[in-house]
Design an enzyme around this catalytic site. Structure first.
Site, PDB file in Angstrom:
ATOM      1  N   GLY A  59      35.752  54.102  40.635  1.00  0.00           N
ATOM      2  CA  GLY A  59      35.293  52.922  41.371  1.00  0.00           C
ATOM      3  C   GLY A  59      36.419  51.914  41.326  1.00  0.00           C
ATOM      4  O   GLY A  59      37.563  52.245  41.604  1.00  0.00           O
ATOM      5  N   GLU A  60      36.102  50.715  40.926  1.00  0.00           N
ATOM      6  CA  GLU A  60      37.135  49.683  40.802  1.00  0.00           C
ATOM      7  C   GLU A  60      37.047  49.137  39.370  1.00  0.00           C
ATOM      8  O   GLU A  60      36.067  48.489  39.010  1.00  0.00           O
ATOM      9  CB  GLU A  60      36.908  48.590  41.858  1.00  0.00           C
ATOM     10  N   SER A  61      38.087  49.434  38.593  1.00  0.00           N
ATOM     11  CA  SER A  61      38.003  49.136  37.154  1.00  0.00           C
ATOM     12  C   SER A  61      37.886  47.642  36.873  1.00  0.00           C
ATOM     13  O   SER A  61      37.214  47.241  35.921  1.00  0.00           O
ATOM     14  CB  SER A  61      39.202  49.721  36.419  1.00  0.00           C
ATOM     15  N   CYS A  91      39.216  58.280  36.699  1.00  0.00           N
ATOM     16  CA  CYS A  91      39.906  57.290  37.527  1.00  0.00           C
ATOM     17  C   CYS A  91      39.697  55.868  36.985  1.00  0.00           C
ATOM     18  O   CYS A  91      40.287  55.530  35.961  1.00  0.00           O
ATOM     19  CB  CYS A  91      39.470  57.453  38.978  1.00  0.00           C
ATOM     20  N   ARG A 120      47.702  51.112  37.029  1.00  0.00           N
ATOM     21  CA  ARG A 120      46.659  51.179  38.060  1.00  0.00           C
ATOM     22  C   ARG A 120      47.265  51.419  39.431  1.00  0.00           C
ATOM     23  O   ARG A 120      48.385  50.966  39.700  1.00  0.00           O
ATOM     24  CB  ARG A 120      45.889  49.863  38.132  1.00  0.00           C
ATOM     25  N   ILE A 154      42.175  59.092  44.545  1.00  0.00           N
ATOM     26  CA  ILE A 154      41.882  57.921  45.379  1.00  0.00           C
ATOM     27  C   ILE A 154      42.427  56.697  44.653  1.00  0.00           C
ATOM     28  O   ILE A 154      41.826  56.224  43.688  1.00  0.00           O
ATOM     29  CB  ILE A 154      40.360  57.735  45.594  1.00  0.00           C
ATOM     30  N   ARG A 155      43.563  56.217  45.075  1.00  0.00           N
ATOM     31  CA  ARG A 155      44.202  55.089  44.380  1.00  0.00           C
ATOM     32  C   ARG A 155      44.126  55.271  42.867  1.00  0.00           C
ATOM     33  O   ARG A 155      43.607  54.438  42.125  1.00  0.00           O
ATOM     34  CB  ARG A 155      43.565  53.759  44.802  1.00  0.00           C
ATOM     35  N   HIS A 211      39.238  62.885  40.445  1.00  0.00           N
ATOM     36  CA  HIS A 211      37.787  63.043  40.622  1.00  0.00           C
ATOM     37  C   HIS A 211      37.405  64.506  40.834  1.00  0.00           C
ATOM     38  O   HIS A 211      37.311  64.943  41.988  1.00  0.00           O
ATOM     39  CB  HIS A 211      37.327  62.269  41.858  1.00  0.00           C
ATOM     40  N   GLU A 213      34.469  65.523  40.324  1.00  0.00           N
ATOM     41  CA  GLU A 213      33.070  65.471  40.793  1.00  0.00           C
ATOM     42  C   GLU A 213      33.019  65.422  42.320  1.00  0.00           C
ATOM     43  O   GLU A 213      31.996  65.746  42.905  1.00  0.00           O
ATOM     44  CB  GLU A 213      32.323  64.283  40.159  1.00  0.00           C
TER      45      GLU A 213
HETATM   46  N1  GLN Z   1      39.172  56.050  42.467  1.00  0.00           N
HETATM   47  C1  GLN Z   1      39.217  55.101  41.571  1.00  0.00           C
HETATM   48  O1  GLN Z   1      38.444  55.064  40.615  1.00  0.00           O
HETATM   49  C2  GLN Z   1      40.221  54.024  41.819  1.00  0.00           C
HETATM   50  C3  GLN Z   1      40.572  53.210  40.606  1.00  0.00           C
HETATM   51  C4  GLN Z   1      41.024  51.822  41.020  1.00  0.00           C
HETATM   52  N2  GLN Z   1      42.245  51.864  41.739  1.00  0.00           N
HETATM   53  C5  GLN Z   1      41.107  50.955  39.787  1.00  0.00           C
HETATM   54  O2  GLN Z   1      42.096  50.502  39.362  1.00  0.00           O
HETATM   55  O3  GLN Z   1      40.131  50.732  39.180  1.00  0.00           O
END
Ligand code: GLN
Length: 229
Positions: A59-61, A91, A120, A154-155, A211, A213
């Site tokens: 997600g977004e940490s 992630c 990140r 993903i990023r 990921h 999953e």
């Molecule tokens: N797919 C992800 O969980 C991305 C991580 C996100 N870029 C972060 O720093 O949290």
């Protein structure tokens, strides 16, 4: 003789933000009972921890970190992890576990329970998310696959340094994309970040930048459940 089936392991999935459903589905498919963790009572009861293992989703940490503190979960969750609850972070989950976060958002904190530094957003803009094949070293994950795991990036963060309390467990394209806490073992002669000599096995805390999953590759989740059974 009457035999009783072993109860399903109870696995918490932190459910404040991010890719919760895919982890929950995979864990249920593998026979676990899933608890979505949103409150302290979801992981800690009067008579101790309620979970056998925990997953921290992607997600977004920085958002997850803020929500952990707003809902007053950060210290309690850090406590159960530090006491040895088996954890898999994917992630953003890896970022939450790391001792050091580079390119963090202003004020962003982490649990600091995995002895790695991560950077990140090191791999892949959101629009260029893709699948890759990971080369995995950890025996207990390899035993669930053929040593290759397909996963999505993903990023993703990158593991940029590994301290003496952790080991690198997977790589792709010359980058370290996951680590585990170093299990205490007398015959473990592996150096920091490496796996020379002794078999590399998962410690209680594992973080991967990718990921599985999303591709449906269950090797890491199976290895997490094997730590419980
Ligand atoms: N797919 C992800 O969980 C991305 C991580 C996100 N870029 C972060 O720093 O949290």
């Amino acid at each position: 003789m009457v035999t009783h089936p072993r109860p399903a392991p109870v696995v918490g999935v932190l459910a404040l933000q991010g890719g919760v459903a895919e982890h929950a589905e995979m864990l249920e498919r593998l026979g676990a009972r899933v608890v979505l963790v949103r409150r302290e009572r979801d992981f800690a009861g009067a008579d101790g921890p309620r979970l056998d293992a925990l997953v921290l989703p992607g997600g977004e940490s920085s958002t997850q970190d803020r929500l952990l503190r707003i809902f007053d979960l950060a210290d309690g969750l850090r406590g159960v992890i530090a006491e040895g609850l088996p954890v898999l972070g994917t992630c953003a989950g890896l970022v939450l576990l790391a001792r050091e976060v580079r390119d963090a958002a202003p004020g962003q904190r982490s649990f600091g329970v995995l002895d790695v530094a991560v950077r990140r957003n090191a791999i892949g803009p959101q629009t260029a998310s893709r699948e890759l094949e990971l080369a995995v070293d950890a025996e207990d994950v390899v035993g669930q696959s053929d040593g290759r795991v397909r996963a999505a990036v993903i990023r993703a963060p990158e593991v940029v340094s590994v301290g003496p309390g952790a080991r690198t467990i997977c790589r792709a394209g010359g980058r370290a994309l996951g680590a585990t806490s170093a299990p205490v073992s007398a015959d473990d002669d592996a150096g920091a970040g490496g796996s020379r000599g002794a078999q590399l096995r998962l410690g209680a805390v594992t973080g991967i930048a990718v990921h599985p999953e999303l591709t449906g590759d269950p090797a890491f989740h199976r290895a997490l459940l094997a730590q419980v059974r």
